[in-house]
Design a protein around this motif. Structure first.
Motif, PDB file in Angstrom:
ATOM      1  N   GLN A 121      52.372  43.238  46.547  1.00 56.10           N
ATOM      2  CA  GLN A 121      51.956  43.489  45.164  1.00 56.10           C
ATOM      3  C   GLN A 121      51.296  42.261  44.540  1.00 56.10           C
ATOM      4  O   GLN A 121      51.325  42.064  43.335  1.00 56.10           O
ATOM      5  N   GLU A 122      50.675  41.443  45.386  1.00 58.39           N
ATOM      6  CA  GLU A 122      49.898  40.293  44.910  1.00 58.39           C
ATOM      7  C   GLU A 122      48.436  40.749  44.827  1.00 58.39           C
ATOM      8  O   GLU A 122      47.579  40.358  45.615  1.00 58.39           O
ATOM      9  N   TYR A 123      48.173  41.597  43.839  1.00 57.62           N
ATOM     10  CA  TYR A 123      46.885  42.277  43.762  1.00 57.62           C
ATOM     11  C   TYR A 123      45.713  41.324  43.516  1.00 57.62           C
ATOM     12  O   TYR A 123      44.626  41.504  44.062  1.00 57.62           O
ATOM     13  N   ASN A 124      45.935  40.310  42.695  1.00 59.07           N
ATOM     14  CA  ASN A 124      44.840  39.374  42.419  1.00 59.07           C
ATOM     15  C   ASN A 124      44.442  38.599  43.672  1.00 59.07           C
ATOM     16  O   ASN A 124      43.255  38.357  43.908  1.00 59.07           O
ATOM     17  N   ASN A 125      45.438  38.226  44.488  1.00 64.70           N
ATOM     18  CA  ASN A 125      45.122  37.531  45.739  1.00 64.70           C
ATOM     19  C   ASN A 125      44.368  38.459  46.693  1.00 64.70           C
ATOM     20  O   ASN A 125      43.456  38.024  47.412  1.00 64.70           O
ATOM     21  N   ALA A 126      44.743  39.725  46.707  1.00 63.00           N
ATOM     22  CA  ALA A 126      44.037  40.696  47.553  1.00 63.00           C
ATOM     23  C   ALA A 126      42.576  40.812  47.123  1.00 63.00           C
ATOM     24  O   ALA A 126      41.663  40.808  47.968  1.00 63.00           O
ATOM     25  N   LEU A 127      42.345  40.881  45.818  1.00 66.30           N
ATOM     26  CA  LEU A 127      40.974  40.987  45.309  1.00 66.30           C
ATOM     27  C   LEU A 127      40.166  39.731  45.624  1.00 66.30           C
ATOM     28  O   LEU A 127      38.995  39.819  46.023  1.00 66.30           O
TER      29      LEU A 127
END
Length: 549
Positions: A143-149
């Motif tokens: 759930q580390e969405y910003n890192n994924a983006l």
């Protein structure tokens, strides 16, 4: 890619063997590689085992690691993990081997180590698609969405735009949806479907996002495309049908809830309670008092469809069409009932009965032709498209009908009629890219005039330079000119569309270049996705050519 890199390593090692003069190591290594390239991994494994007793160069482990991973068994993955400490640094610049290490950690339930390894690789190999994809998936699970983006954008911003990159826009859509950023999600999914229009799951996500936004028209389009690509799905078909019934006739009018009259409210409540007979009584009373209220009529059709009373639906809609012949809603509605179990034959009978009484009803003729096309009866479809052309309409619509009829003539090898319809359509709408593309195809094949073909395809590509069908036609023209390498360059970029015609065209190009192995590969890929009779004939010809070589 793996095999070519193994060959490079083999050459490097052979040079080192020349200086060490260790012929036994050289012998074992090349026999291991020879069997591996032949696909005989069992024999290759034996030669690698003999090789490693002689303490060869650590780089000779590349092929061995690949064999272990390909077997996909726990025991082999344990071996890979055991080898990691001694080999990890030697292969630190090799993304393929590093991915094997990550997979081995994952398969042996060392999940945290595997995740950490993938994240580390994503920072070293920013241009590697598989590593980027797996790193993004790790971040999403955490759930580390910003890192994924950030990881995905780093890859997309530093690599050429390729059709295969559609999956990253699909992931971005999922991430933005999880973050509640629907504007960004819609932007990403739109890019995704543009890059790979045959990826069915992207159309499903596209439709659900637009439905949340209240754009029913685009939601309906998305769900319809999903069903065309994926085949029958009862749940989606029912949802699509309900959505279509809510859609207003005008494309710019948004759906409103059925709440403006007490009788409609009552009918809707009963409908939701599945008390369909009582709901029908209420809605009939409402229609009697408001005979032109389309929302009431749509609810009545929805109730009847839940009761599977298709005979009453046919009778009711026929009456409404005769009362309002210029209204396209009712012919369209009865056709949509095909998604909810109404037999196509019943729909066709209803429309043809109305046409007998009113032969110049444009919408009945068009939707009747559409139903015949869906039912595989193209001759009848041509008949009703021809009837439609006698009706009054705008030039752009007339051009569209002529274009559709031309395509049906092509199916029947009636190329003269096809060309006549295309000429007429072009005279009415000279800028339509699809008409120009089909004219280009005609002149490149049956018309046998490459110069004319090129002039038409240039007009189509000027409007939509990324359309795979237009690019395929350009490749066809180059093939006819024997410019095989240029045709190959175009078609290679279209492989991800997994289109039978495109794959067969690429097979023919490779065959012309004497690359029979590649021709066979793409012929076999095409065999899995072809649909039309014409594609099947082309496939058979290609298979016969390859069988002779």
């Amino acid at each position: 890619m793996i095999r070519s890199n193994v060959l490079i390593y083999a050459l490097c090692i052979s040079i080192s063997f020349i200086f060490t003069n260790d012929t036994e190591i050289l012998h074992n290594y090349f026999w291991a590689n020879y069997n591996q390239f032949k696909g005989n991994n069992v024999c290759a494994h034996k030669w690698y085992t003999k090789l490693f007793t002689l303490q060869p160069s650590p780089y000779s482990y590349k092929g061995y690691l690949t064999i272990l991973a390909d077997a996909n068994v726990m025991q082999n993955f344990e071996k890979i993990v055991q080898l990691m400490p001694s080999l990890g640094n030697k292969f630190k610049n090799d993304p393929e081997i590093q991915l094997i290490f990550a997979t081995a950690l994952e398969k042996t339930n060392r999940t945290q180590e595997a995740n950490s390894h993938i994240i580390m690789l994503s920072q070293s190999f920013r241009n590697n698609a598989e590593i980027t994809l797996r790193a993004a998936q790790v971040y999403i699970r955490r759930q580390e969405y910003n890192n994924a983006l950030l990881t995905i954008d780093a890859f997309l911003n530093n690599t050429p735009r390729k059709a295969n990159n559609f999956i990253f826009y699909f992931l971005k859509t999922q991430i933005y949806t999880s973050l509640g950023n629907y504007n960004k999600a819609l932007e990403s999914i739109t890019t995704c479907v543009e890059m790979h229009p045959r990826f069915d799951k992207s159309w499903l996500l596209y439709a659900s996002l637009y439905e949340k936004e209240g754009n029913i028209q685009k939601a309906v389009s998305g769900y319809s495309t999903f069903l065309e690509l994926s085949g029958s799905n009862k749940e989606i078909e029912k949802h699509l049908f309900a959505l279509m019934l809510k859609q207003k006739n005008s494309e710019d009018t948004k759906q409103r809830m059925l709440s403006h009259a007490v009788s409609i409210d009552n009918a809707l409540v009963l409908f939701k309670q599945q008390r369909y007979d009582q709901a029908l009584t209420h809605i009939n009373a409402c229609i009697e008092h408001q005979p032109f209220n389309e929302e009431c009529k749509l609810l009545k059709i929805q109730i009847l469809s839940m009761l599977k009373d298709f005979k009453d639906i046919a009778s009711t809609i026929s009456t409404w069409i005769m009362a309002q012949p210029e209204n396209s809603m009712w012919p369209k509605t009865i056709c949509l009932l095909a998604y909810n179990g109404m037999p196509i034959a019943t729909i066709i009978d209803t429309l043809t009965t109305v046409i007998q009484k009113n032969p110049h009803n444009l919408w009945c003729n068009l939707y009747c032709a559409d139903m015949y096309m869906r039912n595989g009866q193209s001759n009848n479809a041509i008949t009703y498209l021809s009837h439609a052309l006698h009706c009054t309409m705008a030039d752009t619509r007339r051009a569209t009908i002529l274009y559709q009829r031309a395509l049906l003539h092509y199916e029947h090898n009636n190329h003269l009629a096809m060309h006549n319809d295309l000429k007429s359509a072009h005279n009415l709408n000279k800028e339509c890219p699809h008409i120009n593309n089909t004219l280009a195809y005609y002149w490149a094949t049956k018309g046998k005039d490459i110069q004319k073909a090129q002039s038409f395809i240039e007009k189509a590509l000027a409007i939509d330079s990324k359309n795979p069908h237009f690019l395929d036609t350009q490749a066809l023209i180059l093939y006819k000119e024997k410019k095989y390498l240029q045709a190959e360059q175009i078609l290679e970029k279209l492989i991800s569309y997994n289109n039978g015609t495109i794959l067969l065209r690429l097979a023919k190009v490779h065959y012309a270049l004497n690359n029979n192995e590649n021709a066979d590969i793409f012929t076999k890929k095409a065999q899995l996705v072809i649909h039309t009779t014409r594609e099947k004939k082309t496939l058979k010809k290609m298979q016969l050519l390859l069988a002779r070589t």
